[in-house]
Design an enzyme around this catalytic site. Structure first.
Site, PDB file in Angstrom:
ATOM      1  N   SER A  22      38.617  44.534  47.712  1.00  6.86           N
ATOM      2  CA  SER A  22      40.152  44.588  46.927  1.00  6.86           C
ATOM      3  C   SER A  22      41.016  45.292  47.574  1.00  6.86           C
ATOM      4  CB  SER A  22      40.291  44.831  45.282  1.00  6.86           C
ATOM      5  OG  SER A  22      39.463  43.832  44.723  1.00  6.86           O
ATOM      6  N   ALA A  99      47.145  31.566  40.305  1.00  2.63           N
ATOM      7  CA  ALA A  99      47.680  30.613  40.251  1.00  2.63           C
ATOM      8  C   ALA A  99      46.324  29.289  39.844  1.00  2.63           C
ATOM      9  CB  ALA A  99      48.287  29.868  41.430  1.00  2.63           C
ATOM     10  N   TYR A 160      49.838  27.122  49.974  1.00  3.36           N
ATOM     11  CA  TYR A 160      49.927  28.536  49.467  1.00  3.36           C
ATOM     12  C   TYR A 160      50.786  27.858  48.036  1.00  3.36           C
ATOM     13  CZ  TYR A 160      50.560  33.243  48.545  1.00  3.36           C
ATOM     14  OH  TYR A 160      50.517  34.858  47.844  1.00  3.36           O
ATOM     15  N   LYS A 167      55.757  34.462  44.683  1.00  2.00           N
ATOM     16  CA  LYS A 167      55.900  35.798  45.681  1.00  2.00           C
ATOM     17  C   LYS A 167      57.255  36.125  46.112  1.00  2.00           C
ATOM     18  CE  LYS A 167      51.424  37.468  46.142  1.00  2.00           C
ATOM     19  NZ  LYS A 167      51.161  38.628  45.355  1.00  2.00           N
ATOM     20  N   LEU A 199      38.299  38.704  47.406  1.00  2.00           N
ATOM     21  CA  LEU A 199      37.505  37.619  46.140  1.00  2.00           C
ATOM     22  C   LEU A 199      38.859  36.459  46.165  1.00  2.00           C
ATOM     23  CD1 LEU A 199      35.326  37.125  44.236  1.00  2.00           C
ATOM     24  CD2 LEU A 199      36.685  38.580  42.590  1.00  2.00           C
TER      25      LEU A 199
HETATM   26  O1  0WE Z   1      48.073  35.599  47.387  1.00  2.00           O
HETATM   27  C1  0WE Z   1      47.044  35.242  47.915  1.00  2.00           C
HETATM   28  C2  0WE Z   1      46.011  34.550  46.884  1.00  2.00           C
HETATM   29  C3  0WE Z   1      45.954  34.556  45.582  1.00  2.00           C
HETATM   30  C4  0WE Z   1      45.274  33.634  44.610  1.00  2.00           C
HETATM   31  C5  0WE Z   1      44.264  33.400  44.826  1.00  2.00           C
HETATM   32  C6  0WE Z   1      43.434  32.331  44.080  1.00  2.00           C
HETATM   33  C7  0WE Z   1      42.146  31.868  44.352  1.00  2.00           C
HETATM   34  C8  0WE Z   1      41.508  31.487  43.030  1.00  2.00           C
HETATM   35  C9  0WE Z   1      46.034  33.413  43.483  1.00  2.00           C
HETATM   36  N1  0WE Z   1      45.379  32.466  42.842  1.00  2.00           N
HETATM   37  C10 0WE Z   1      44.192  31.925  42.973  1.00  2.00           C
HETATM   38  N2  0WE Z   1      43.700  30.987  41.855  1.00  2.00           N
HETATM   39  C11 0WE Z   1      42.459  30.708  41.981  1.00  2.00           C
HETATM   40  O2  0WE Z   1      41.908  29.607  41.202  1.00  2.00           O
HETATM   41  N3  0WE Z   1      46.811  35.382  49.083  1.00  2.00           N
HETATM   42  C12 0WE Z   1      47.740  35.768  49.998  1.00  2.00           C
HETATM   43  C13 0WE Z   1      45.649  34.949  49.840  1.00  2.00           C
HETATM   44  C14 0WE Z   1      45.948  33.385  50.214  1.00  2.00           C
HETATM   45  O3  0WE Z   1      45.820  32.655  49.408  1.00  2.00           O
HETATM   46  C15 0WE Z   1      46.004  31.213  50.064  1.00  2.00           C
HETATM   47  C16 0WE Z   1      46.381  31.590  51.314  1.00  2.00           C
HETATM   48  C17 0WE Z   1      46.300  32.897  51.582  1.00  2.00           C
HETATM   49  C18 0WE Z   1      46.737  33.699  52.810  1.00  2.00           C
HETATM   50  C19 0WE Z   1      46.047  29.909  49.534  1.00  2.00           C
HETATM   51  C20 0WE Z   1      46.536  28.961  50.327  1.00  2.00           C
HETATM   52  C21 0WE Z   1      46.680  29.076  51.598  1.00  2.00           C
HETATM   53  C22 0WE Z   1      46.857  30.631  52.220  1.00  2.00           C
END
Ligand code: 0WE
Length: 260
Positions: A22, A99, A160, A167, A199
């Protein structure tokens, strides 16, 4: 002796450790090594044992309490527990986002009202709720608050989707909170990190390809290391950043400056 450490005598609250990969854990380690005492949340039974084991490496008595940041009651209860330990908190880390999975696949236009609301509640409003809850602990001596963001707030990153909109809200909330709290000597900033294999990133389609894309296109031609996010997290709460507030600092190997 440790009195020369930059965060000696300071207490920090860390939201968002799920496991040892994390970003919250990387920043917690940096703050801990700089001499801060830390208090942790965990979110859900699924990660409880994992997070308890991690924080115990800072001492078996390291405080850890449950808190789902989408609940006002749980935030209130969490800071009630903090009050049993200290009446002063200097540092707060917000490293929490969610999300519904279906909102992170396919097209943004198909985002449901419910998914949109959940993403904004957990990922953006929670910073406002946590900041208001920690305020009584920071009123006397000031403090520093750090939140985690991502480039999808400012640019379109395919898939995203609603997280990018959440964000954007988080970054705007950082600016408004910075304005509200400036007179109390409380600074509020965000770190916009390049992609990290946490994760939260697991199971996101094309994530490995995204890491590869940064390696070939970012000015530094490499991805960001967790230790580097820790170092920036430490900088932002240190005296060296005393005049920095309301900002989103990119820690992304320079990726965000590129057009092609
Ligand atoms: O902020 C993030 C991801 C945060 C996140 C991840 C999940 C996965 C599992 C929020 N909600 C969920 N819900 C779930 O069920 N990032 C910056 C990482 C991330 O996530 C992406 C990215 C990147 C980079 C999703 C799509 C495209 C790019």
């Amino acid at each position: 002796m440790s009195s020369h450490l930059p965060l000696h005598g300071k207490t920090g609250v860390i939201f968002g450790v799920a496991n040892k990969r994390s970003i919250a854990w990387a920043i917690a380690q940096a703050w801990h090594q700089a001499g801060a005492k830390l208090i942790f949340n965990y979110q859900g039974e699924r990660v409880k044992d994992n997070v308890e084991e991690l924080v115990a490496t800072f001492g078996a008595d390291t405080p850890i309490f449950p808190c789902d940041v989408s609940s006002d009651t749980e935030i209130e209860r969490f800071f009630g527990e903090v009050r049993q330990i200290t009446d002063r908190v200097d540092l707060l880390l917000h490293s929490v986002a969610f999300a519904p999975r279906e909102a992170l696949t396919g097209e943004f236009i198909n985002t449901s009202r419910q998914a949109y609301a959940v993403a904004h509640d957990v990922s953006a409003y929670s910073l406002v709720g946590l900041t208001r809850a920690v305020l009584p602990f920071m009123e006397k001596n000031g403090g520093s608050i750090v939140a985690m963001s991502y480039l999808g707030a400012a640019r379109v990153v395919p898939h995203y989707n609603v997280m990018g909109v959440a964000k954007a809200s988080l970054e705007a909330s950082v600016r408004y909170l910075a304005y509200d709290l400036g007179t109390k000597k409380i600074r509020v900033n965000a770190i916009s990190a390049g992609p990290v294999n946490t994760l939260a990133a697991r199971g996101i389609g094309g994530f490995t390809e995204m890491l590869k894309y940064y390696e070939t296109h970012a000015p530094l031609r490499r991805n960001v290391e967790l230790e580097e996010l820790g170092a920036t997290g430490l900088f932002l709460v240190s005296d060296g950043a005393a005049a920095i507030t309301g900002q989103t600092i990119y820690v992304d190997s320079g990726f965000s400056v590129m057009a092609m």
